[in-house]
Design a protein around this motif. Structure first.
Motif, PDB file in Angstrom:
ATOM      1  N   GLU A 200      40.194  19.406  -4.290  1.00 35.13           N
ATOM      2  CA  GLU A 200      39.803  20.403  -3.302  1.00 35.13           C
ATOM      3  C   GLU A 200      40.046  19.849  -1.899  1.00 35.13           C
ATOM      4  OE1 GLU A 200      36.010  23.282  -2.302  1.00 35.13           O
ATOM      5  OE2 GLU A 200      36.005  22.093  -4.141  1.00 35.13           O
ATOM      6  N   GLY A 201      40.619  20.654  -1.030  1.00 33.20           N
ATOM      7  CA  GLY A 201      40.911  20.202   0.328  1.00 33.20           C
ATOM      8  C   GLY A 201      42.240  19.479   0.451  1.00 33.20           C
ATOM      9  N   LYS A 202      42.971  19.303  -0.689  1.00 29.55           N
ATOM     10  CA  LYS A 202      44.296  18.651  -0.628  1.00 29.55           C
ATOM     11  C   LYS A 202      45.325  19.523  -1.357  1.00 29.55           C
ATOM     12  CE  LYS A 202      43.254  13.813   0.070  1.00 29.55           C
ATOM     13  NZ  LYS A 202      43.568  12.440  -0.372  1.00 29.55           N
ATOM     14  N   PRO A 203      45.574  20.727  -0.830  1.00 27.49           N
ATOM     15  CA  PRO A 203      46.530  21.618  -1.511  1.00 27.49           C
ATOM     16  C   PRO A 203      47.967  21.121  -1.354  1.00 27.49           C
ATOM     17  CG  PRO A 203      45.901  22.555   0.596  1.00 27.49           C
ATOM     18  CD  PRO A 203      45.074  21.304   0.426  1.00 27.49           C
TER      19      PRO A 203
ATOM     20  N   ARG B 143      44.961  20.213  -8.183  1.00 30.00           N
ATOM     21  CA  ARG B 143      44.920  19.367  -6.976  1.00 30.00           C
ATOM     22  C   ARG B 143      43.464  19.218  -6.532  1.00 30.00           C
ATOM     23  NH1 ARG B 143      48.911  16.319  -4.888  1.00 30.00           N
ATOM     24  NH2 ARG B 143      48.233  16.799  -2.777  1.00 30.00           N
TER      25      ARG B 143
ATOM     26  N   THR C 121      50.363  24.266   5.263  1.00 29.04           N
ATOM     27  CA  THR C 121      50.054  23.629   3.977  1.00 29.04           C
ATOM     28  C   THR C 121      51.117  22.576   3.663  1.00 29.04           C
ATOM     29  OG1 THR C 121      49.254  25.773   3.197  1.00 29.04           O
ATOM     30  CG2 THR C 121      49.594  24.090   1.521  1.00 29.04           C
TER      31      THR C 121
END
Length: 310
Positions: free
Chosen positions: A237-240, A235, A284
C-alpha cells in the motif's frame, strides 16, 4: 431557470487549426496550463483531436486541438483532414494559427479558403511563435494575415499575436475566446483537464519520445498501440506501480532497425524518456515494456488503419 451562481457563466468549444507545426499543441498546453497535447518539431505530430479544458470562475473553455491540415498522400492523411473539417464545423469559434517565423504560403491559403466554405461562425487569426521574430517581422506578418483575409473573403473577428513559450498575450487570447462562447453551465467536472482516455495519452507520449531525433521520413510511419495497462497487483500500500505494455508499429523492416538502434540503445532511450513523461502526467511510477513491430504500409491499408485506431 439558471442558478444565481451560473448567471453569466459561459461554456463551449474552441478549435485551433493550422498547417502542420504551426504551434497549435503548444498553444493548447499554454492555455490549459499543463501538458495535454504532445508537441514535437516534426510536422503532423497530432493525429487525434485532444480536448484541453480551461477552468475559470466565469467560464469553461474546451480547446479542441486538431491534426494539421495538409495535402494528403495516404489514406491516413485523408482521414486526418476529414477529422479537421468535421471538428471546425461543430465548435463555437475557430482560431487559425499562423507561425510568425514562416511566410504565409499556399497551405495557409488552402486552409482559410476551405474554412470560408464550411464555417459561418467567428474566426480568429492567431500569430504564433512571436518570441522567434523581431517587432518589424511581426508587423509584416500581421499585414500578411490581414491580406489573406481580404483575398479569401474572411472577416477575422480578432487577430491576436501570442507566444505560447513566453506566455505573452496567452491570457488575452483566452479572454477573447471565452467572450465568443454561449452562456451555459460547465460541461466537465471541476479540475478535469482533458477527456482523452489515459491509454491514448500514454500512446501519444511514447510516440512523442520516439519522434525525437529520428530521420525525416520516419515520423509519419510510427504508430503506437497500448496493448495492456493497469496497476500491478500485490504491491505494498502506498507503493503503486503501473504496468504499460505497448507496441510501436513501423511500415518497413529497415525502419524497425532505426527505432531500435544499435543493440537496442535507441529503444531504451525512448523508453526512459516516455516513462518519465507518463509518470509526470499520471503521478504514478511506471514499468514500461516496449516492442517494435512491422505493419507493412499501414498508412495506406484500411484494415491496418482500423487496427491501429484510425
Amino acid at each position: 431557470m439558471t442558478a444565481p451562481s451560473e448567471q453569466g457563466f459561459r461554456s463551449g468549444f474552441a478549435c485551433f487549426v493550422g498547417r502542420p507545426n504551426a504551434g497549435k499543441s503548444t498553444l493548447t498546453n499554454a492555455l490549459v496550463g499543463t501538458k495535454v497535447a504532445i508537441t514535437s518539431s516534426k510536422p503532423q505530430t497530432t493525429r487525434t483531436v485532444v480536448r484541453g479544458i480551461v477552468h475559470r470562475p466565469d467560464a469553461q473553455l474546451v480547446l479542441v486541438d486538431t491534426p494539421g491540415l495538409h495535402r494528403p498522400r495516404t489514406l491516413l492523411g485523408e482521414r486526418l483532414n476529414d477529422l479537421v473539417t468535421a471538428t471546425w464545423s461543430e465548435v463555437d469559434v475557430v482560431a487559425v494559427c499562423f507561425p510568425a517565423d514562416q511566410r504565409i504560403g499556399p497551405g495557409d491559403r488552402h486552409l482559410v479558403t476551405e474554412l470560408a466554405k464550411t464555417r459561418k461562425g467567428p474566426r480568429f487569426a492567431v500569430a504564433t511563435k512571436t518570441d522567434l521574430v523581431s517587432r518589424e517581422r511581426l508587423v509584416e506578418h500581421l499585414g500578411e494575415i490581414a491580406e489573406l483575409g481580404r483575398e479569401t473573403g474572411t472577416d477575422w473577428a480578432e487577430v491576436v499575436p501570442v507566444s505560447a513559450v513566453s506566455g505573452e498575450q496567452v491570457g488575452l487570447l483566452t479572454d477573447l475566446l471565452v467572450a465568443q462562447l454561449p452562456e451555459g453551465p460547465p460541461l466537465y467536472p471541476d479540475g478535469e483537464l482533458t477527456d482523452t482516455p489515459e491509454e491514448a495519452i500514454v500512446a501519444d507520449l511514447i510516440r512523442e519520445a520516439a519522434l525525437e531525433g529520428v530521420r525525416d521520413e520516419l515520423p509519419h510511419s510510427i504508430a503506437v498501440v497500448v496493448e495492456e495497462m493497469g496497476l500491478r497487483r500485490d504491491r505494498p500500500e502506498g507503493k503503486p506501480l503501473l504496468d504499460v505494455h505497448a507496441n510501436l508499429f513501423v511500415e518497413r523492416q529497415s525502419q524497425k532497425g532505426i527505432v531500435i538502434g544499435h543493440q537496442g540503445s535507441r529503444l531504451r532511450e525512448v523508453g526512459t524518456t516516455a516513462r518519465r513523461s507518463i509518470e509526470a502526467m499520471l503521478g504514478t511510477p511506471v514499468y514500461l515494456d516496449l516492442r517494435v513491430k512491422v505493419a507493412k504500409d499501414w498508412q495506406r491499408d484500411p484494415r491496418q488503419l482500423r487496427r491501429l485506431g484510425f
